[in-house]
Write a protein that holds these residues in place. Sequence first.
Motif, PDB file in Angstrom:
ATOM      1  N   ALA A   1       0.826  -1.212   0.000  1.00 37.81           N
ATOM      2  CA  ALA A   1       0.000   0.000   0.000  1.00 37.81           C
ATOM      3  C   ALA A   1       0.855   1.255   0.000  1.00 37.81           C
ATOM      4  N   VAL A   2       2.031   1.189   0.639  1.00 35.48           N
ATOM      5  CA  VAL A   2       2.938   2.347   0.711  1.00 35.48           C
ATOM      6  C   VAL A   2       4.306   1.892   0.201  1.00 35.48           C
ATOM      7  N   PRO A   3       4.519   1.905  -1.109  1.00 33.65           N
ATOM      8  CA  PRO A   3       5.767   1.366  -1.683  1.00 33.65           C
ATOM      9  C   PRO A   3       7.030   2.093  -1.224  1.00 33.65           C
ATOM     10  N   GLN A   4       6.907   3.352  -0.784  1.00 40.47           N
ATOM     11  CA  GLN A   4       8.108   4.075  -0.349  1.00 40.47           C
ATOM     12  C   GLN A   4       8.688   3.497   0.934  1.00 40.47           C
ATOM     13  N   ARG A   5       7.894   2.727   1.688  1.00 38.09           N
ATOM     14  CA  ARG A   5       8.313   1.985   2.878  1.00 38.09           C
ATOM     15  C   ARG A   5       8.585   2.856   4.099  1.00 38.09           C
ATOM     16  N   LEU A   6       9.462   3.840   3.970  1.00 37.15           N
ATOM     17  CA  LEU A   6       9.853   4.625   5.144  1.00 37.15           C
ATOM     18  C   LEU A   6       8.676   5.339   5.810  1.00 37.15           C
ATOM     19  N   PRO A   7       7.683   5.861   5.057  1.00 40.16           N
ATOM     20  CA  PRO A   7       6.528   6.467   5.739  1.00 40.16           C
ATOM     21  C   PRO A   7       5.805   5.505   6.672  1.00 40.16           C
ATOM     22  N   VAL A   8       5.846   4.216   6.363  1.00 46.35           N
ATOM     23  CA  VAL A   8       5.199   3.227   7.231  1.00 46.35           C
ATOM     24  C   VAL A   8       5.905   3.167   8.573  1.00 46.35           C
ATOM     25  N   LEU A   9       7.234   3.095   8.555  1.00 48.74           N
ATOM     26  CA  LEU A   9       8.000   3.034   9.800  1.00 48.74           C
ATOM     27  C   LEU A   9       7.844   4.326  10.591  1.00 48.74           C
ATOM     28  N   ARG A  10       7.901   5.467   9.900  1.00 55.72           N
ATOM     29  CA  ARG A  10       7.737   6.746  10.602  1.00 55.72           C
ATOM     30  C   ARG A  10       6.368   6.845  11.251  1.00 55.72           C
ATOM     31  N   ALA A  11       5.343   6.424  10.530  1.00 51.74           N
ATOM     32  CA  ALA A  11       3.985   6.498  11.074  1.00 51.74           C
ATOM     33  C   ALA A  11       3.820   5.562  12.262  1.00 51.74           C
ATOM     34  N   LYS A  12       4.381   4.359  12.162  1.00 50.89           N
ATOM     35  CA  LYS A  12       4.318   3.424  13.284  1.00 50.89           C
ATOM     36  C   LYS A  12       4.958   4.033  14.528  1.00 50.89           C
ATOM     37  N   ALA A  13       6.149   4.611  14.354  1.00 51.11           N
ATOM     38  CA  ALA A  13       6.871   5.184  15.487  1.00 51.11           C
ATOM     39  C   ALA A  13       6.110   6.366  16.081  1.00 51.11           C
ATOM     40  N   ALA A  14       5.561   7.223  15.225  1.00 51.77           N
ATOM     41  CA  ALA A  14       4.857   8.412  15.712  1.00 51.77           C
ATOM     42  C   ALA A  14       3.583   8.045  16.467  1.00 51.77           C
ATOM     43  N   VAL A  15       2.790   7.157  15.884  1.00 50.88           N
ATOM     44  CA  VAL A  15       1.533   6.748  16.524  1.00 50.88           C
ATOM     45  C   VAL A  15       1.810   6.020  17.831  1.00 50.88           C
ATOM     46  N   PHE A  16       2.784   5.128  17.802  1.00 49.58           N
ATOM     47  CA  PHE A  16       3.123   4.355  18.995  1.00 49.58           C
ATOM     48  C   PHE A  16       3.641   5.271  20.107  1.00 49.58           C
ATOM     49  N   ALA A  17       4.551   6.193  19.765  1.00 52.59           N
ATOM     50  CA  ALA A  17       5.126   7.090  20.767  1.00 52.59           C
ATOM     51  C   ALA A  17       4.049   7.977  21.394  1.00 52.59           C
ATOM     52  N   ALA A  18       3.157   8.531  20.579  1.00 55.83           N
ATOM     53  CA  ALA A  18       2.098   9.392  21.105  1.00 55.83           C
ATOM     54  C   ALA A  18       1.175   8.613  22.035  1.00 55.83           C
ATOM     55  N   THR A  19       0.863   7.378  21.667  1.00 54.10           N
ATOM     56  CA  THR A  19      -0.034   6.559  22.485  1.00 54.10           C
ATOM     57  C   THR A  19       0.608   6.197  23.816  1.00 54.10           C
ATOM     58  N   VAL A  20       1.841   5.720  23.781  1.00 55.36           N
ATOM     59  CA  VAL A  20       2.522   5.296  25.008  1.00 55.36           C
ATOM     60  C   VAL A  20       2.745   6.494  25.934  1.00 55.36           C
ATOM     61  N   PHE A  21       3.185   7.615  25.375  1.00 53.01           N
ATOM     62  CA  PHE A  21       3.437   8.782  26.224  1.00 53.01           C
ATOM     63  C   PHE A  21       2.148   9.255  26.897  1.00 53.01           C
ATOM     64  N   THR A  22       1.061   9.297  26.152  1.00 54.28           N
ATOM     65  CA  THR A  22      -0.212   9.749  26.725  1.00 54.28           C
ATOM     66  C   THR A  22      -0.675   8.827  27.848  1.00 54.28           C
ATOM     67  N   VAL A  23      -0.627   7.516  27.599  1.00 56.54           N
ATOM     68  CA  VAL A  23      -1.074   6.547  28.600  1.00 56.54           C
ATOM     69  C   VAL A  23      -0.184   6.590  29.838  1.00 56.54           C
ATOM     70  N   MET A  24       1.130   6.627  29.645  1.00 48.13           N
ATOM     71  CA  MET A  24       2.039   6.597  30.785  1.00 48.13           C
ATOM     72  C   MET A  24       2.032   7.903  31.570  1.00 48.13           C
ATOM     73  N   LEU A  25       1.842   9.025  30.895  1.00 41.84           N
ATOM     74  CA  LEU A  25       1.756  10.295  31.607  1.00 41.84           C
ATOM     75  C   LEU A  25       0.495  10.333  32.462  1.00 41.84           C
ATOM     76  N   ALA A  26      -0.633   9.919  31.888  1.00 37.92           N
ATOM     77  CA  ALA A  26      -1.883   9.886  32.653  1.00 37.92           C
ATOM     78  C   ALA A  26      -1.774   8.912  33.825  1.00 37.92           C
ATOM     79  N   THR A  27      -1.168   7.748  33.577  1.00 42.35           N
ATOM     80  CA  THR A  27      -1.003   6.757  34.640  1.00 42.35           C
ATOM     81  C   THR A  27      -0.105   7.276  35.746  1.00 42.35           C
ATOM     82  N   SER A  28       0.976   7.947  35.381  1.00 38.66           N
ATOM     83  CA  SER A  28       1.913   8.484  36.369  1.00 38.66           C
ATOM     84  C   SER A  28       1.248   9.544  37.230  1.00 38.66           C
ATOM     85  N   LEU A  29       0.458  10.406  36.614  1.00 39.05           N
ATOM     86  CA  LEU A  29      -0.231  11.451  37.372  1.00 39.05           C
ATOM     87  C   LEU A  29      -1.242  10.843  38.343  1.00 39.05           C
ATOM     88  N   VAL A  30      -2.039   9.905  37.851  1.00 36.88           N
ATOM     89  CA  VAL A  30      -3.037   9.259  38.713  1.00 36.88           C
ATOM     90  C   VAL A  30      -2.348   8.521  39.857  1.00 36.88           C
TER      91      VAL A  30
END
Length: 263
Positions: A103-132
């Motif tokens: 679907a994405v022949p350039q390949r690198l956008p897939v890895l960048r998107a995976k890293a960005a989505v994953f990082a945003a999700t983990v940071f949000t969950v862990m920050l909220a968990t740490s505060l609580v």
Amino acid sequence: MTTVAVTPHPYRITPARVLRSEWHKLRSLRSTWITLGSAAALVLAVGILMGTTYTSGGGDSDVDTVVMVLYGTTLGTLCTVVLGILVTAGEYSTGMIHASLTAVPQRLPVLRAKAAVFAATVFTVMLATSLVTFFVAQFFLDDTDQAASLTDPGVLRAIAGNAAGTTLLSLIALGLGALLRSIPGAIGAFIGGVMVLPEVLTMLPYDAVETAVRYFPTQAAGVLGSATPLPDAASNGAALLALALWASAALVSAAALLRRRDA
């Protein structure tokens, strides 16, 4: 001359669409919420345990308050590390990576998107968990010598640093998953190279080695999660930079091999 109107292709690949695709894949997997839920539950459970069992003047009275109440982050990080490996190596094990790269022949956008989505999700969950966790633990520590608030010097920075450290360690795992394309191999590489190796190196009687180990991933993450300066440790800025460079190195290496190797 006849002018022909060209209609833009409705399925053109854009960064936003690749990001949306990766977010859909991440949130639609049951393993995502199991691992993130387990990470949050472990951090909160250990924080409550530390708060309910602590007594003033004990052996832990000199321990940094944020470090003590968020001690479960070590266990929570193991969960997010496994999730990071599943995000990349998991696609190779199921064969889903072929559809993603088709679907994405350039390949690198897939890895960048995976890293960005994953990082945003983990940071949000862990920050909220740490505060609580901090607020719940402080409910039990209110009348002890470990009582603290977000307005105390370094506390809010340490809570945010704790979430950032977990996120960057998990990004290293994501990069290892993309490099090795094997879930067991990436888990073994992370445990051996990131967690065990620094402890082995500290046994060597060389000052240069001791200094270098301060900037290894787990040691740098520990600095970020402490409200007070740790003895013989890197500064907060240096620790954050070192951890970011480790994560970048893992992702850049994965990107270089992704371009050169077959899926």
